[in-house]
Design an enzyme around this catalytic site. Structure first.
Site, PDB file in Angstrom:
ATOM      1  N   ASP A   1       5.728-100.942  26.813  1.00 20.56           N
ATOM      2  CA  ASP A   1       6.081-100.235  28.052  1.00 20.56           C
ATOM      3  C   ASP A   1       5.320-100.816  29.245  1.00 20.56           C
ATOM      4  O   ASP A   1       5.838-100.873  30.355  1.00 20.56           O
ATOM      5  CB  ASP A   1       5.801 -98.726  27.942  1.00 20.56           C
ATOM      6  CG  ASP A   1       7.017 -97.955  27.439  1.00 20.56           C
ATOM      7  OD1 ASP A   1       7.751 -98.511  26.586  1.00 20.56           O
ATOM      8  OD2 ASP A   1       7.250 -96.813  27.889  1.00 20.56           O
TER       9      ASP A   1
ATOM     10  N   TYR B   1       3.167 -94.104  12.577  1.00 23.49           N
ATOM     11  CA  TYR B   1       4.518 -93.556  12.697  1.00 23.49           C
ATOM     12  C   TYR B   1       5.034 -93.039  11.349  1.00 23.49           C
ATOM     13  O   TYR B   1       5.919 -92.188  11.310  1.00 23.49           O
ATOM     14  CB  TYR B   1       5.491 -94.632  13.191  1.00 23.49           C
ATOM     15  CG  TYR B   1       5.596 -94.785  14.685  1.00 23.49           C
ATOM     16  CD1 TYR B   1       4.482 -95.029  15.465  1.00 23.49           C
ATOM     17  CD2 TYR B   1       6.835 -94.713  15.314  1.00 23.49           C
ATOM     18  CE1 TYR B   1       4.586 -95.206  16.831  1.00 23.49           C
ATOM     19  CE2 TYR B   1       6.956 -94.891  16.682  1.00 23.49           C
ATOM     20  CZ  TYR B   1       5.828 -95.132  17.436  1.00 23.49           C
ATOM     21  OH  TYR B   1       5.944 -95.306  18.790  1.00 23.49           O
TER      22      TYR B   1
ATOM     23  N   ASP C   1       4.143-100.262  20.671  1.00 23.78           N
ATOM     24  CA  ASP C   1       4.986 -99.358  21.459  1.00 23.78           C
ATOM     25  C   ASP C   1       4.405 -99.205  22.866  1.00 23.78           C
ATOM     26  O   ASP C   1       5.111 -99.339  23.866  1.00 23.78           O
ATOM     27  CB  ASP C   1       5.054 -97.992  20.755  1.00 23.78           C
ATOM     28  CG  ASP C   1       5.894 -97.008  21.537  1.00 23.78           C
ATOM     29  OD1 ASP C   1       6.990 -97.396  21.973  1.00 23.78           O
ATOM     30  OD2 ASP C   1       5.442 -95.860  21.738  1.00 23.78           O
TER      31      ASP C   1
ATOM     32  N   LYS D   1      -7.847-102.410  17.074  1.00 25.93           N
ATOM     33  CA  LYS D   1      -9.015-101.623  17.476  1.00 25.93           C
ATOM     34  C   LYS D   1     -10.013-101.736  16.328  1.00 25.93           C
ATOM     35  O   LYS D   1     -10.392-100.733  15.702  1.00 25.93           O
ATOM     36  CB  LYS D   1      -8.561-100.179  17.756  1.00 25.93           C
ATOM     37  CG  LYS D   1      -9.593 -99.312  18.433  1.00 25.93           C
ATOM     38  CD  LYS D   1      -9.780 -99.591  19.902  1.00 25.93           C
ATOM     39  CE  LYS D   1     -10.961 -98.804  20.433  1.00 25.93           C
ATOM     40  NZ  LYS D   1     -11.350 -99.179  21.804  1.00 25.93           N
TER      41      LYS D   1
ATOM     42  N   ASP E   1      -7.483-101.804  24.104  1.00 28.16           N
ATOM     43  CA  ASP E   1      -7.775-101.321  25.466  1.00 28.16           C
ATOM     44  C   ASP E   1      -7.926-102.510  26.419  1.00 28.16           C
ATOM     45  O   ASP E   1      -7.384-102.520  27.527  1.00 28.16           O
ATOM     46  CB  ASP E   1      -9.012-100.389  25.490  1.00 28.16           C
ATOM     47  CG  ASP E   1     -10.169-100.879  24.625  1.00 28.16           C
ATOM     48  OD1 ASP E   1     -10.029-101.918  23.941  1.00 28.16           O
ATOM     49  OD2 ASP E   1     -11.227-100.227  24.635  1.00 28.16           O
TER      50      ASP E   1
HETATM   51  C1  IPM Z   1      10.691 -97.551  21.258  1.00 26.48           C
HETATM   52  C2  IPM Z   1      10.768 -96.061  21.431  1.00 26.48           C
HETATM   53  C3  IPM Z   1      10.692 -95.392  20.058  1.00 26.48           C
HETATM   54  C4  IPM Z   1       9.380 -95.789  19.428  1.00 26.48           C
HETATM   55  C5  IPM Z   1      10.858 -93.855  20.090  1.00 26.48           C
HETATM   56  C6  IPM Z   1      12.137 -93.437  20.750  1.00 26.48           C
HETATM   57  C7  IPM Z   1      10.734 -93.257  18.718  1.00 26.48           C
HETATM   58  O1  IPM Z   1       9.773 -95.604  22.272  1.00 26.48           O
HETATM   59  O2  IPM Z   1      11.580 -98.129  20.590  1.00 26.48           O
HETATM   60  O3  IPM Z   1       9.771 -98.164  21.800  1.00 26.48           O
HETATM   61  O4  IPM Z   1       8.340 -95.156  19.685  1.00 26.48           O
HETATM   62  O5  IPM Z   1       9.386 -96.735  18.639  1.00 26.48           O
HETATM   63 MN    MN Z   2       8.553 -97.154  23.194  1.00 23.82          MN
END
Ligand code: IPM
Ligand code: MN
Length: 362
Positions: free
Chosen positions: A252, A143, A248, A191, A224
């Site tokens: 999700d 990042y 990240d 990884k 993975d």
């Molecule tokens: C999160 C979001 C952010 C990230 C984005 C919006 C930059 O997806 O906080 O998980 O990737 O960190």
């Molecule tokens: Mn995110």
């Protein structure tokens, strides 16, 4: 009475609507526990670009530095997503804030409350014992790695993933300390079969564990495989420690387990500052429609209360959220079929119901 200065950064998309509900809940909790809040609003993301031409203006930075805690909504606007040439982007605001305020440890807990079992696409026996925390490194890795650019001919682009041992050490200590208060198990996700940075993570984390955390069971897992295990056998995890981008993506996936990413909170902690943010994005399709789930932000506010040492208030607020879900007062992302009133509640309805639940139990 101590005044708690809270910087509110609603940001983009659904951010303002969900922050509004969290403020209502904090005010209701504050009344019961005699906690005084002083709220100040700041701009970040696309809304800040519109006003200041900068996604993280110095006014917002100052506001954050002067606060005891920051509550953040969401960031992102399709106007920029669909224009890869745009030099200024809303997300730069969030990344700059995390970096400048030194918020290197992102704590993303996943404990699936029984009120959410029916919302998860996964079978109950897979999710009912899940209680894990993803500790995501937040201010380095791909990042932030330099160099990062698109070549002038527009035919080639690159990002750099870089980590220093100091960056790994400080977040690893947070994960190991958390594990000491829990099941004493840490899974380092990387990884290492491919990446140099992952091999550095392994050697740094192993050394700290051997030197100072001998009781911890430290396990290594490729990312993975971890993605697969998170959906097939999530209860095996206690603390997942990982670098920025893997964290990240994995968080999700954890959003799916709970039935909706709209229920998951997080805390981003540094040495001086603390920020609380839902793990979801700005959900632009829902902006202004009063349909977004405010629960992730309200649970983030509960994490904030806990970090500010108001434990009872934090527990009370969490319970109010879960009771509200249990009562079937949910936004359309949480599909709880057994409730006939299913899916008919707005962001505001949910916020109001949580306030009702808060005041019921005093
Ligand atoms: C999160 C979001 C952010 C990230 C984005 C919006 C930059 O997806 O906080 O998980 O990737 O960190
Ligand atoms: Mn995110």
């Amino acid at each position: 009475m101590k005044k708690n200065k809270i910087a509110l950064l609603p940001g983009d998309g659904i951010g303002p609507e969900i922050i509004e509900q969290a403020v209502k809940c904090l005010n209701a909790i504050g009344k019961i526990y005699e906690i005084e809040f002083e709220f100040s609003y700041g701009y970040i993301g696309a809304t800040a670009i519109n006003k200041y031409g900068n996604p993280y203006p110095s006014e917002t930075d100052q506001l954050c530095r002067d606060s005891d805690a920051i509550l953040f909504g969401a960031i992102g606007d399709p106007k920029y997503d669909n224009n890869p040439k745009s030099k200024i982007r809303p997300e730069q605001g969030l990344l700059k804030m995390r970096k400048d305020l030194g918020l290197f440890a992102n704590i993303r807990p996943l404990k699936i409350h029984p009120s959410l079992y029916d919302s998860s696409p996964l079978k109950r026996e897979i999710i009912n014992n899940v209680d894990l925390i993803i500790v995501r490194e937040l201010t380095s890795g791909i990042y932030f790695g330099k160099p990062s650019a698109t070549e002038e001919n527009g035919m080639e682009a690159y990002d750099t993933c870089r980590y220093t041992s100091t960056e790994i050490e400080r977040v690893a200590k947070i994960a190991l300390d958390l594990a000491m208060k829990r099941r004493k198990k840490v899974t380092l996700v990387d990884k290492a079969n491919v990446l140099e940075t992952s091999r550095l993570w392994r050697s740094v984390v192993t050394k700290i564990k051997e030197e100072s955390y001998s009781q911890i069971d430290l396990e290594y897992m490729f990312v993975d495989n971890a993605a697969m295990q998170l959906v097939s056998n999530p209860s095996k995890f206690d603390i997942i420690l990982t670098e920025n981008m893997f964290g990240d993506i994995l968080s999700d996936i954890s959003g799916v387990l709970s039935g909706s990413i709209g229920t998951l909170p997080s805390a981003s902690l540094g040495e001086k500052h603390k920020l609380f943010e839902p793990i979801h994005g700005s959900y632009p399709e829902a902006a202004g429609k009063n349909i977004a789930n405010p629960v992730a932000t309200i649970l983030s506010a509960a994490m904030m209360l806990r970090e500010l040492k108001y434990n009872d208030a934090a527990n009370h607020l969490e319970l109010a959220c879960y009771n509200t879900i249990q009562n079937g007062v949910v936004t359309p992302d949480l599909k709880i079929d057994k409730h006939s009133k299913n899916n008919s509640f707005t962001t505001e309805d949910v916020g109001n119901e949580i306030v009702k639940e808060i005041t019921k139990r005093t």
